[in-house]
Design a protein around this motif. Structure first.
Motif, mmCIF file in Angstrom:
data_model
loop_
_atom_site.group_PDB
_atom_site.id
_atom_site.type_symbol
_atom_site.label_atom_id
_atom_site.label_comp_id
_atom_site.label_asym_id
_atom_site.label_seq_id
_atom_site.Cartn_x
_atom_site.Cartn_y
_atom_site.Cartn_z
ATOM 1 N N GLY A 112 9.762 -3.168 7.328
ATOM 2 C CA GLY A 112 8.486 -2.781 7.981
ATOM 3 C C GLY A 112 8.573 -3.177 9.206
ATOM 4 N N SER A 113 7.137 -3.109 9.826
ATOM 5 C CA SER A 113 6.975 -3.469 11.615
ATOM 6 C C SER A 113 5.576 -3.615 11.622
ATOM 7 N N SER A 114 5.322 -4.518 12.750
ATOM 8 C CA SER A 114 4.005 -4.481 13.310
ATOM 9 C C SER A 114 4.037 -4.557 14.944
ATOM 10 N N GLY A 115 3.242 -3.983 15.469
ATOM 11 C CA GLY A 115 3.276 -3.790 16.802
ATOM 12 C C GLY A 115 1.881 -3.592 17.518
ATOM 13 N N GLU A 116 1.817 -3.190 18.596
ATOM 14 C CA GLU A 116 0.269 -3.396 19.282
ATOM 15 C C GLU A 116 0.508 -2.488 20.759
ATOM 16 N N ALA A 131 -8.708 -8.857 31.049
ATOM 17 C CA ALA A 131 -9.251 -8.356 29.602
ATOM 18 C C ALA A 131 -8.465 -7.516 29.185
ATOM 19 N N THR A 132 -8.418 -7.291 27.964
ATOM 20 C CA THR A 132 -7.408 -6.524 27.316
ATOM 21 C C THR A 132 -8.157 -5.912 26.072
ATOM 22 N N ILE A 133 -7.764 -4.484 25.766
ATOM 23 C CA ILE A 133 -8.084 -4.067 24.433
ATOM 24 C C ILE A 133 -6.779 -3.651 23.755
ATOM 25 N N ALA A 134 -6.806 -4.011 22.753
ATOM 26 C CA ALA A 134 -5.478 -3.834 21.985
ATOM 27 C C ALA A 134 -5.732 -3.183 20.744
ATOM 28 N N MET A 135 -4.766 -2.172 20.209
ATOM 29 C CA MET A 135 -4.618 -1.645 19.069
ATOM 30 C C MET A 135 -3.351 -1.790 18.499
ATOM 31 N N PRO A 136 -3.371 -2.876 17.220
ATOM 32 C CA PRO A 136 -2.295 -3.107 16.677
ATOM 33 C C PRO A 136 -1.983 -2.246 15.370
ATOM 34 N N SER A 137 -0.865 -1.986 15.078
ATOM 35 C CA SER A 137 -0.510 -1.340 13.811
ATOM 36 C C SER A 137 0.553 -2.095 12.935
ATOM 37 N N ILE A 138 0.378 -1.610 11.730
ATOM 38 C CA ILE A 138 1.283 -2.509 10.518
ATOM 39 C C ILE A 138 1.713 -1.139 9.841
ATOM 40 N N ASP A 139 2.993 -1.304 9.531
ATOM 41 C CA ASP A 139 3.724 -0.427 8.527
ATOM 42 C C ASP A 139 4.965 -1.088 7.640
ATOM 43 N N TYR A 140 4.458 -0.909 6.616
ATOM 44 C CA TYR A 140 5.497 -1.749 5.525
ATOM 45 C C TYR A 140 5.611 -0.750 4.234
ATOM 46 N N TYR A 141 7.023 -1.163 3.892
ATOM 47 C CA TYR A 141 7.402 -0.312 2.525
ATOM 48 C C TYR A 141 8.159 -1.386 1.598
ATOM 49 N N GLU A 142 7.874 -1.324 0.356
ATOM 50 C CA GLU A 142 8.572 -2.012 -0.459
ATOM 51 C C GLU A 142 9.073 -1.207 -1.708
ATOM 52 N N ILE A 143 10.391 -1.444 -2.351
ATOM 53 C CA ILE A 143 10.483 -0.803 -3.664
ATOM 54 C C ILE A 143 11.375 -2.073 -4.279
ATOM 55 N N SER A 144 10.811 -2.174 -5.773
ATOM 56 C CA SER A 144 11.514 -3.354 -6.484
ATOM 57 C C SER A 144 11.848 -2.393 -7.828
ATOM 58 N N THR A 145 12.924 -2.946 -8.118
ATOM 59 C CA THR A 145 13.657 -2.332 -9.391
ATOM 60 C C THR A 145 13.770 -3.403 -10.661
ATOM 61 N N TYR A 146 13.203 -3.329 -11.634
ATOM 62 C CA TYR A 146 13.446 -4.430 -12.665
ATOM 63 C C TYR A 146 14.429 -3.860 -13.736
ATOM 64 N N THR A 147 15.126 -4.405 -14.068
ATOM 65 C CA THR A 147 16.282 -3.884 -15.044
ATOM 66 C C THR A 147 16.759 -4.580 -16.343
ATOM 67 N N GLU A 148 16.747 -3.834 -17.457
ATOM 68 C CA GLU A 148 17.022 -4.961 -18.814
ATOM 69 C C GLU A 148 18.384 -3.914 -19.265
ATOM 70 N N ILE A 164 0.077 1.231 5.442
ATOM 71 C CA ILE A 164 0.028 1.449 6.661
ATOM 72 C C ILE A 164 -1.337 0.845 7.234
ATOM 73 N N GLY A 165 -1.487 0.429 8.511
ATOM 74 C CA GLY A 165 -2.777 -0.292 8.977
ATOM 75 C C GLY A 165 -2.905 0.073 10.509
ATOM 76 N N LYS A 166 -4.052 0.369 11.004
ATOM 77 C CA LYS A 166 -4.425 0.321 12.529
ATOM 78 C C LYS A 166 -5.559 -0.396 12.633
ATOM 79 N N GLY A 167 -5.675 -1.170 13.653
ATOM 80 C CA GLY A 167 -6.690 -2.163 14.072
ATOM 81 C C GLY A 167 -7.057 -2.033 15.455
ATOM 82 N N LEU A 168 -8.008 -2.739 15.904
ATOM 83 C CA LEU A 168 -8.805 -2.992 17.270
ATOM 84 C C LEU A 168 -9.169 -4.325 17.449
ATOM 85 N N ASN A 169 -8.903 -4.856 18.644
ATOM 86 C CA ASN A 169 -9.315 -6.209 18.952
ATOM 87 C C ASN A 169 -9.451 -6.225 20.455
ATOM 88 N N ILE A 170 -10.306 -7.193 21.001
ATOM 89 C CA ILE A 170 -10.418 -7.450 22.277
ATOM 90 C C ILE A 170 -9.917 -9.005 22.917
#
Length: 217
Positions: free
Chosen positions: A57-61, A78-95, A117-123
């Motif tokens: 995954g990644s996070s940026g702004e 002054a700064t207006i920021a729009m951060p973003s989040i992108d994450y992926y996970e796969i788990s495999t349990y085996t017997e 996924i996520g999108k945001g806003l901050n100042i």
């Protein structure tokens, strides 16, 4: 099996118990659908268990900033920021490698996939004041980041039998979950001392209010 007990087949969880039912990992005790089940394996006997988790995954702004100064003494930004989040996970349990061979099960895999996924806003606001040629003081205030988050998830079981059942595979529908996340605000105070242009001494103090964190769903 313990989670399935007492629930008719149409009431089994689409993401867990129903997968095991449709891949023959457990069966009904009776010929009627009355919520009584039994595992095809003796869980007390030895087996090999493994779980593998892979994630990325990644996070940026993205930021839009503006700054100005007054008579080379006061500096504002002054700064207006729009951060973003992108994450992926796969788990495999085996017997596998079951000591209980009566059921003719070679192995099974239970997979879980999650995408977030996520999108945001901050100042962010800040100021620096040059009191004289050798002392500067400053302050900044970062607003909370307001995130809009989305999760998509699914599960699946793949069971391999060495008898007439062969390979049995069943997957869940795609699940969806939307929620809002608010991170804490942050305040910063700073002090800078220029020692006769031979050295620089600085100090920063940060305060973060974790009680302002909030999760809404």
């Amino acid at each position: 099996v313990s989670n399935a007990q007492g629930n008719n087949i149409d009431k089994l969880n689409d993401f867990t118990e129903l997968l095991a039912w449709n891949t023959y990992l457990f069966n009904p005790i009776d010929t009627i659908d009355n919520g009584n089940y039994i595992s095809n394996l003796n869980s007390l006997l030895n087996k090999s268990q493994e779980k593998l988790i892979s994630s990325n995954g990644s996070s940026g702004e993205y930021v839009f900033s503006v700054g100005t100064s007054y008579e080379d003494r006061i500096y504002l930004g002054a700064t207006i920021a729009m951060p973003s989040i992108d994450y992926y996970e796969i788990s495999t349990y085996t017997e596998s490698e079951f000591e209980d061979t009566a059921a003719h099960l070679e192995y099974f895999e239970y997979k879980e996939e999650l995408s977030t996924i996520g999108k945001g806003l901050n100042i962010k606001l800040g100021a620096i004041v040059r009191l004289n040629d050798w002392i500067k003081v400053g302050g900044a205030l970062h607003s909370p980041t307001y995130y809009d988050m989305e999760d998509e998830y699914s599960t699946a079981i793949n069971a391999v039998w060495n008898d007439s059942l062969g390979i049995k595979y069943y997957s869940s529908p795609f699940g969806y979950f939307n929620y809002e996340l608010r991170t804490p605000w942050k305040a910063i105070a700073s002090f800078g001392l220029n020692i006769k242009k031979q050295g620089l001494l600085t100090a920063d103090i940060e305060m973060i209010d974790y009680t302002s964190v909030k999760l809404n769903s």
